[in-house]
Write a protein that holds these residues in place. Structure first.
Motif, PDB file in Angstrom:
ATOM      1  N   PRO A  71     -16.555  66.529  43.322  1.00 19.96           N
ATOM      2  CA  PRO A  71     -16.209  66.204  44.704  1.00 19.96           C
ATOM      3  C   PRO A  71     -17.325  66.645  45.650  1.00 19.96           C
ATOM      4  O   PRO A  71     -18.025  67.620  45.394  1.00 19.96           O
ATOM      5  CB  PRO A  71     -14.933  67.009  44.963  1.00 19.96           C
ATOM      6  CG  PRO A  71     -14.375  67.275  43.609  1.00 19.96           C
ATOM      7  CD  PRO A  71     -15.570  67.412  42.702  1.00 19.96           C
ATOM      8  N   LYS A  81     -13.951  62.227  46.551  1.00 21.14           N
ATOM      9  CA  LYS A  81     -13.820  62.435  45.111  1.00 21.14           C
ATOM     10  C   LYS A  81     -13.343  61.150  44.456  1.00 21.14           C
ATOM     11  O   LYS A  81     -12.800  60.258  45.119  1.00 21.14           O
ATOM     12  CB  LYS A  81     -12.874  63.587  44.793  1.00 21.14           C
ATOM     13  CG  LYS A  81     -11.431  63.339  45.159  1.00 21.14           C
ATOM     14  CD  LYS A  81     -10.588  64.545  44.797  1.00 21.14           C
ATOM     15  CE  LYS A  81      -9.119  64.280  45.076  1.00 21.14           C
ATOM     16  NZ  LYS A  81      -8.272  65.388  44.667  1.00 21.14           N
ATOM     17  N   ALA A  83     -10.968  58.998  41.804  1.00 22.30           N
ATOM     18  CA  ALA A  83      -9.619  58.996  41.243  1.00 22.30           C
ATOM     19  C   ALA A  83      -9.483  57.732  40.403  1.00 22.30           C
ATOM     20  O   ALA A  83     -10.268  56.798  40.549  1.00 22.30           O
ATOM     21  CB  ALA A  83      -8.573  59.009  42.346  1.00 22.30           C
ATOM     22  N   VAL A  84      -8.512  57.740  39.501  1.00 16.38           N
ATOM     23  CA  VAL A  84      -8.283  56.555  38.669  1.00 16.38           C
ATOM     24  C   VAL A  84      -6.855  56.079  38.841  1.00 16.38           C
ATOM     25  O   VAL A  84      -5.953  56.845  39.162  1.00 16.38           O
ATOM     26  CB  VAL A  84      -8.561  56.815  37.169  1.00 16.38           C
ATOM     27  CG1 VAL A  84     -10.007  57.165  36.942  1.00 16.38           C
ATOM     28  CG2 VAL A  84      -7.652  57.877  36.605  1.00 16.38           C
ATOM     29  N   THR A  85      -6.662  54.780  38.609  1.00 18.73           N
ATOM     30  CA  THR A  85      -5.338  54.179  38.506  1.00 18.73           C
ATOM     31  C   THR A  85      -5.200  53.736  37.067  1.00 18.73           C
ATOM     32  O   THR A  85      -6.096  53.076  36.539  1.00 18.73           O
ATOM     33  CB  THR A  85      -5.209  52.967  39.444  1.00 18.73           C
ATOM     34  OG1 THR A  85      -5.499  53.385  40.771  1.00 18.73           O
ATOM     35  CG2 THR A  85      -3.824  52.368  39.387  1.00 18.73           C
ATOM     36  N   VAL A 104     -11.334  52.696  39.011  1.00 17.01           N
ATOM     37  CA  VAL A 104     -11.781  53.966  39.580  1.00 17.01           C
ATOM     38  C   VAL A 104     -11.964  53.709  41.065  1.00 17.01           C
ATOM     39  O   VAL A 104     -12.514  52.685  41.465  1.00 17.01           O
ATOM     40  CB  VAL A 104     -13.122  54.424  38.947  1.00 17.01           C
ATOM     41  CG1 VAL A 104     -13.614  55.714  39.597  1.00 17.01           C
ATOM     42  CG2 VAL A 104     -12.968  54.601  37.439  1.00 17.01           C
ATOM     43  N   ARG A 105     -11.474  54.622  41.883  1.00 23.45           N
ATOM     44  CA  ARG A 105     -11.569  54.432  43.331  1.00 23.45           C
ATOM     45  C   ARG A 105     -12.043  55.719  43.994  1.00 23.45           C
ATOM     46  O   ARG A 105     -12.007  56.790  43.393  1.00 23.45           O
ATOM     47  CB  ARG A 105     -10.231  53.977  43.904  1.00 23.45           C
ATOM     48  CG  ARG A 105      -9.130  54.989  43.780  1.00 23.45           C
ATOM     49  CD  ARG A 105      -7.784  54.415  44.242  1.00 23.45           C
ATOM     50  NE  ARG A 105      -6.780  55.448  44.349  1.00 23.45           N
ATOM     51  CZ  ARG A 105      -6.136  55.994  43.326  1.00 23.45           C
ATOM     52  NH1 ARG A 105      -6.392  55.612  42.103  1.00 23.45           N
ATOM     53  NH2 ARG A 105      -5.234  56.936  43.525  1.00 23.45           N
ATOM     54  N   GLN A 107     -11.535  58.506  46.803  1.00 27.13           N
ATOM     55  CA  GLN A 107     -10.565  59.127  47.698  1.00 27.13           C
ATOM     56  C   GLN A 107     -11.323  59.941  48.731  1.00 27.13           C
ATOM     57  O   GLN A 107     -12.374  60.515  48.437  1.00 27.13           O
ATOM     58  CB  GLN A 107      -9.612  60.051  46.942  1.00 27.13           C
ATOM     59  CG  GLN A 107      -8.584  59.325  46.129  1.00 27.13           C
ATOM     60  CD  GLN A 107      -7.588  60.287  45.505  1.00 27.13           C
ATOM     61  OE1 GLN A 107      -7.878  61.449  45.249  1.00 27.13           O
ATOM     62  NE2 GLN A 107      -6.390  59.785  45.241  1.00 27.13           N
ATOM     63  N   ARG A 109     -10.543  62.749  51.966  1.00 31.23           N
ATOM     64  CA  ARG A 109      -9.586  63.586  52.702  1.00 31.23           C
ATOM     65  C   ARG A 109     -10.314  64.247  53.860  1.00 31.23           C
ATOM     66  O   ARG A 109     -11.321  64.931  53.670  1.00 31.23           O
ATOM     67  CB  ARG A 109      -8.972  64.643  51.790  1.00 31.23           C
ATOM     68  CG  ARG A 109      -7.936  65.504  52.483  1.00 31.23           C
ATOM     69  CD  ARG A 109      -7.183  66.403  51.510  1.00 31.23           C
ATOM     70  NE  ARG A 109      -8.027  67.205  50.674  1.00 31.23           N
ATOM     71  CZ  ARG A 109      -8.411  68.456  50.964  1.00 31.23           C
ATOM     72  NH1 ARG A 109      -8.033  69.022  52.087  1.00 31.23           N
ATOM     73  NH2 ARG A 109      -9.159  69.128  50.123  1.00 31.23           N
TER      74      ARG A 109
END
Length: 152
Positions: A71, A81, A83-85, A104-105, A107, A109
């Motif tokens: 990250p 960072k 993230a995966v679905t 893969v996407r 994210q 914050r």
């Protein structure tokens, strides 16, 4: 000023069906070159080209790091960072990276002064001209293509 439009909840069976909500009306996004030009207007000793080069490298490096599982926190902005679905598997043995990972996407914050509370406290809000016409009763909210929008 952040301009707001209206929309109507169209989800059948939802407890708030038919109720009115606000939606931010954002302008077209600016690109890195335009951002560099804007930053240059803040009395920086760097040219727009230098700033754009640094920002371009930053974007590339953020992508590189998050794809390595690292990250990246840019103080005062956000933590980025990967993230995966994934699709479910019946068990660990049948889980396959090629068939169970959908994508893969990235994210993001918010941190620092960009967290929700601070943005809410600092935002100046107003209505779009269309929303003002809806409020005055000059036009009404109606349905078109399945979404409730203000129409003339």
């Amino acid at each position: 000023m952040l301009k707001l439009d209206f929309y109507k909840n169209k989800r059948q069976g939802d407890q708030n069906y038919g109720k009115i909500y606000a939606r931010a009306k954002n302008a077209e996004p600016i690109n890195l070159e335009q951002l560099a030009n804007h930053m240059c207007e803040h009395n920086t000793p760097f040219s727009p080209g230098v700033i754009k080069g640094i920002l371009t490298d930053m974007v590339s490096c953020i992508k590189e790091m998050v794809l390595l599982g690292q990250p990246v926190k840019i103080d005062g902005l956000a933590i980025f960072k990967a993230a995966v679905t994934s699709k479910p598997a019946n068990d660990v043995e049948s889980f396959d990276l090629d068939s169970n990972i959908r994508n893969v996407r990235l994210q993001c914050r918010a941190v620092g002064k960009l967290v929700r509370k601070d943005l809410t406290n600092e935002a100046t809000l107003g209505y779009t001209s269309l929303a003002m016409r809806v409020k005055s009763g000059e036009i009404i909210l109606s349905s078109r293509k399945g979404e409730y929008i203000a129409t003339e």
